[in-house]
Every structure is written in C-alpha cells, then in structure tokens.
Scaffold this motif. Structure first.
Motif, PDB file in Angstrom:
ATOM      1  N   ARG A 133       8.290  -5.120  -2.758  1.00 21.79           N
ATOM      2  CA  ARG A 133       9.480  -4.890  -1.949  1.00 21.79           C
ATOM      3  C   ARG A 133       9.798  -6.004  -1.162  1.00 21.79           C
ATOM      4  O   ARG A 133      11.059  -6.078  -0.796  1.00 21.79           O
ATOM      5  CB  ARG A 133       9.028  -3.705  -0.825  1.00 21.79           C
ATOM      6  CG  ARG A 133       9.949  -3.261   0.179  1.00 21.79           C
ATOM      7  CD  ARG A 133       9.554  -2.129   0.897  1.00 21.79           C
ATOM      8  NE  ARG A 133       9.336  -0.980   0.448  1.00 21.79           N
ATOM      9  CZ  ARG A 133       8.086  -0.502   0.054  1.00 21.79           C
ATOM     10  NH1 ARG A 133       6.919  -1.211   0.433  1.00 21.79           N
ATOM     11  NH2 ARG A 133       7.925   0.796  -0.602  1.00 21.79           N
ATOM     12  N   MET A 134       8.841  -6.917  -0.880  1.00 21.46           N
ATOM     13  CA  MET A 134       8.995  -8.011   0.029  1.00 21.46           C
ATOM     14  C   MET A 134       9.938  -9.075  -0.881  1.00 21.46           C
ATOM     15  O   MET A 134      10.873  -9.754  -0.206  1.00 21.46           O
ATOM     16  CB  MET A 134       7.756  -8.620   0.162  1.00 21.46           C
ATOM     17  CG  MET A 134       7.103  -7.865   1.353  1.00 21.46           C
ATOM     18  SD  MET A 134       7.974  -7.882   2.956  1.00 21.46           S
ATOM     19  CE  MET A 134       7.640  -9.675   3.426  1.00 21.46           C
TER      20      MET A 134
ATOM     21  N   GLN B 139       0.491   1.950  -4.242  1.00 18.17           N
ATOM     22  CA  GLN B 139       1.073   1.655  -2.891  1.00 18.17           C
ATOM     23  C   GLN B 139       1.001   0.286  -2.626  1.00 18.17           C
ATOM     24  O   GLN B 139       1.745  -0.560  -1.893  1.00 18.17           O
ATOM     25  CB  GLN B 139       0.619   2.603  -1.998  1.00 18.17           C
ATOM     26  CG  GLN B 139       0.947   4.170  -2.085  1.00 18.17           C
ATOM     27  CD  GLN B 139       0.311   5.377  -1.069  1.00 18.17           C
ATOM     28  OE1 GLN B 139      -0.482   4.359  -0.280  1.00 18.17           O
ATOM     29  NE2 GLN B 139       0.681   6.294  -1.059  1.00 18.17           N
ATOM     30  N   ARG B 140      -0.336  -0.187  -2.756  1.00 15.75           N
ATOM     31  CA  ARG B 140      -0.601  -1.658  -2.381  1.00 15.75           C
ATOM     32  C   ARG B 140       0.418  -2.777  -3.267  1.00 15.75           C
ATOM     33  O   ARG B 140       1.039  -3.592  -3.084  1.00 15.75           O
ATOM     34  CB  ARG B 140      -1.942  -1.842  -2.529  1.00 15.75           C
ATOM     35  CG  ARG B 140      -2.923  -1.297  -1.549  1.00 15.75           C
ATOM     36  CD  ARG B 140      -4.359  -1.991  -1.592  1.00 15.75           C
ATOM     37  NE  ARG B 140      -4.995  -1.276  -0.650  1.00 15.75           N
ATOM     38  CZ  ARG B 140      -6.530  -1.722  -0.404  1.00 15.75           C
ATOM     39  NH1 ARG B 140      -6.783  -2.941  -0.921  1.00 15.75           N
ATOM     40  NH2 ARG B 140      -7.094  -1.102   0.421  1.00 15.75           N
TER      41      ARG B 140
ATOM     42  N   SER C  71      13.561  -7.525  -1.369  1.00 15.36           N
ATOM     43  CA  SER C  71      14.221  -7.937   0.138  1.00 15.36           C
ATOM     44  C   SER C  71      14.971  -9.061   0.249  1.00 15.36           C
ATOM     45  O   SER C  71      15.926  -9.155   1.135  1.00 15.36           O
ATOM     46  CB  SER C  71      13.375  -7.372   1.218  1.00 15.36           C
ATOM     47  OG  SER C  71      12.291  -8.388   1.434  1.00 15.36           O
TER      48      SER C  71
ATOM     49  N   GLY D 284       3.378  -1.983  -4.496  1.00 18.75           N
ATOM     50  CA  GLY D 284       4.727  -1.960  -3.996  1.00 18.75           C
ATOM     51  C   GLY D 284       5.007  -2.841  -3.126  1.00 18.75           C
ATOM     52  O   GLY D 284       6.187  -3.155  -2.794  1.00 18.75           O
ATOM     53  N   THR D 285       3.907  -3.105  -2.076  1.00 21.28           N
ATOM     54  CA  THR D 285       4.655  -3.956  -0.907  1.00 21.28           C
ATOM     55  C   THR D 285       5.009  -5.414  -1.149  1.00 21.28           C
ATOM     56  O   THR D 285       6.143  -5.666  -0.765  1.00 21.28           O
ATOM     57  CB  THR D 285       3.188  -4.007   0.012  1.00 21.28           C
ATOM     58  OG1 THR D 285       2.965  -2.784   0.364  1.00 21.28           O
ATOM     59  CG2 THR D 285       3.647  -4.955   1.202  1.00 21.28           C
ATOM     60  N   PRO D 286       4.449  -6.092  -2.136  1.00 16.19           N
ATOM     61  CA  PRO D 286       4.667  -7.431  -2.402  1.00 16.19           C
ATOM     62  C   PRO D 286       6.148  -7.281  -3.266  1.00 16.19           C
ATOM     63  O   PRO D 286       6.998  -8.303  -3.266  1.00 16.19           O
ATOM     64  CB  PRO D 286       3.779  -7.864  -3.462  1.00 16.19           C
ATOM     65  CG  PRO D 286       2.301  -7.334  -3.325  1.00 16.19           C
ATOM     66  CD  PRO D 286       3.018  -5.924  -2.662  1.00 16.19           C
TER      67      PRO D 286
ATOM     68  N   GLU E  90      12.560  -4.772   4.977  1.00 12.76           N
ATOM     69  CA  GLU E  90      11.127  -4.557   4.326  1.00 12.76           C
ATOM     70  C   GLU E  90      10.825  -2.918   4.564  1.00 12.76           C
ATOM     71  O   GLU E  90       9.719  -2.758   3.549  1.00 12.76           O
ATOM     72  CB  GLU E  90      10.118  -5.464   4.886  1.00 12.76           C
ATOM     73  CG  GLU E  90      10.298  -6.892   4.647  1.00 12.76           C
ATOM     74  CD  GLU E  90      11.311  -7.595   5.742  1.00 12.76           C
ATOM     75  OE1 GLU E  90      11.893  -6.908   6.521  1.00 12.76           O
ATOM     76  OE2 GLU E  90      11.460  -8.737   5.445  1.00 12.76           O
ATOM     77  N   ASP E  91      11.293  -2.372   5.142  1.00  9.37           N
ATOM     78  CA  ASP E  91      11.041  -0.950   5.344  1.00  9.37           C
ATOM     79  C   ASP E  91      11.690   0.065   4.533  1.00  9.37           C
ATOM     80  O   ASP E  91      11.587   1.214   4.785  1.00  9.37           O
ATOM     81  CB  ASP E  91      11.306  -0.447   6.914  1.00  9.37           C
ATOM     82  CG  ASP E  91      10.100  -1.365   7.991  1.00  9.37           C
ATOM     83  OD1 ASP E  91       9.216  -1.532   7.354  1.00  9.37           O
ATOM     84  OD2 ASP E  91      10.390  -1.513   9.144  1.00  9.37           O
TER      85      ASP E  91
ATOM     86  N   SER F 100      12.631   2.264   1.561  1.00 11.42           N
ATOM     87  CA  SER F 100      12.204   3.064   0.451  1.00 11.42           C
ATOM     88  C   SER F 100      12.506   2.509  -0.863  1.00 11.42           C
ATOM     89  O   SER F 100      13.638   1.864  -1.075  1.00 11.42           O
ATOM     90  CB  SER F 100      12.495   4.445   0.694  1.00 11.42           C
ATOM     91  OG  SER F 100      13.841   4.581   0.198  1.00 11.42           O
TER      92      SER F 100
ATOM     93  N   THR G 172      -4.212  -7.581  -4.349  1.00 16.16           N
ATOM     94  CA  THR G 172      -4.597  -6.670  -3.425  1.00 16.16           C
ATOM     95  C   THR G 172      -4.479  -5.250  -3.917  1.00 16.16           C
ATOM     96  O   THR G 172      -4.890  -4.240  -3.317  1.00 16.16           O
ATOM     97  CB  THR G 172      -3.140  -6.503  -2.644  1.00 16.16           C
ATOM     98  OG1 THR G 172      -2.122  -6.629  -3.350  1.00 16.16           O
ATOM     99  CG2 THR G 172      -3.258  -7.947  -1.695  1.00 16.16           C
TER     100      THR G 172
END
Length: 234
Positions: free
Chosen positions: A125-126, A118-119, A129, A121-123, A153-154, A156, A101
């Motif tokens: 963070r998931m 930014q992309r 969490s 960071g999403t996996p 998941e939201d 920071s 990604t």
C-alpha cells in the motif's frame, strides 16, 4: 495417558500433556498454510499486474515496438521477460520488507496466515500510494461510498488497487505517446519525400524503418528508455 474410545466412526479423544486433543482434526496450522500458499500462487499473475509497475513497463515497450515499425521483434516473450526483470528490480526492496515483516514471522509460527497477509499489505500500500493519482482515488472513493481518509496510506485495498492500475495505464500511455512522436516525424518526412519524387510503388515504411532503427541506435535508445523508466519510480 487416558484414551477414551467411542463407538463406531467417532473420533478418539486423547488427554496428554497439552490437555484434550481430538484426533483427526489436526493440531497444526500446516494445512492452512498450504491452502494460503496455493491460493497465493494462483493470484500471482493478477498481483503482478495490479500492485507492480509491470503494466506500465509492458505498455511502453509495446509502444516502442510499434513506433519502430517492428511487428514481431522483439517478440512478446522478450518484452514480457524484460518487463518482469525490471519489475523485480523495482519491487525488490518492497519484497524484502514483506519477507521480513510477514513471511519470517509466519514461518516461525509467531503469527497466523491472516496476520501475515495484513502485514504484507502495508508495504504494498505504501508503494502504490506514491504513484496513484488523486483524481483516480477520488473516483473510486465515490464509487465505493467510502469516507475520504486523512492520508493516502490509509486507503483500503478496494480503492487503491483499481486507482493504482488506472494511474499506471495512464502513465504508460503518456510515456508511449511521447516516445512515439519522434518516430512519427520520421515516417511523415519519408512519406513526403517518396511521394514528392514519384516513388509511388515503394512503401515509405521500407525506407523509414531502417532510418528509425539507426536513429534509435545512435542515441543509445535502450539505455535512455530504461533509465527514464527506472527514474520515473524514484
């Protein structure tokens, strides 16, 4: 092609098929990509500790070595290497998602380095969490004075990173303490027996260490420990 030359040290201006271009400033994002990659390389050790299970695994392995009464075996390099291998095994799916990604579109020139970060960071963070404690999240939300999100998941990165590493430290110490207790019982029994029979000159650790090693090998301790640690992340 029209080229306008300025006097002195001024940069040249060229008009080509793509319009005006200022010579010397560069028309590609390669320098910025190199800067981002070099910065990322310097942050790898910190990222390894903060966003992966490395800290929990290493703490448990050190507890095991102390519980067995072994000071230098396995060595620190061996324990760190084992922790890194286990971390790679656990983080491979997350790393593959980050590569698909973020890295691939960045290499193809479809996104900027900031978009790639930014992309990526999403996996991460998931993943974090799933193992962060609500108590730790509430603590850092209060310290950061941020509103409570509707979903974990939201959160920071400012909140979830310290919350995750604090949760991992607590989990590592909990597992290590439970692992320590059976060997502590062996130490207490051996010390009681040697004292009762008057063997005051013989340190109890001389007898308890081989017994603990035999116990650990009889129950296939490495298999049980690694299996339990891996299942704790499922």
């Amino acid at each position: 092609m029209f080229v306008a030359h300025g006097g002195g040290a001024g940069a040249g201006v060229a008009a080509g098929p793509g319009g005006l271009q200022i010579n010397g400033l560069g028309g590609t994002s390669a320098p910025w990509t190199i800067v981002v990659l070099m910065t990322f390389l310097t942050l790898i050790p910190s990222l390894l500790l903060c966003v992966t299970p490395f800290a929990r695994l290493l703490i448990v392995f050190h507890f095991l070595r102390q519980a067995l009464g072994l000071q230098t075996t396995p060595s620190n390099q061996t324990l760190i290497g084992l922790s890194m291998i286990m971390t790679f095994f656990l983080m491979q799916p997350v790393g593959q998602t980050v590569y698909d990604t973020a890295v691939v579109p960045l290499q193809d020139g479809k996104i900027t380095p900031l978009d790639a970060l930014q992309r990526a960071g999403t996996p991460l963070r998931m993943f974090m969490s799933h193992y962060v404690r609500e108590k730790d999240v509430n603590l850092f939300l209060e310290l950061a004075k941020e509103p409570r999100p509707h979903k974990v998941e939201d959160l920071s990165f400012r909140v979830i990173l310290p919350s995750y590493i604090l949760s991992e430290l607590k989990s590592g110490f909990q597992i290590g303490t439970v692992l320590f207790l059976p060997f502590l019982v062996v130490d207490m029994v051996v010390a009681s027996i040697t004292t009762s029979v008057g063997m005051m000159q013989l340190p109890p650790v001389v007898i308890s260490t081989p017994l603990k090693l035999l116990l650990f090998l009889m129950v296939d301790g490495w298999h049980l420990l690694i299996g339990s640690l891996m299942r704790s992340f499922q």
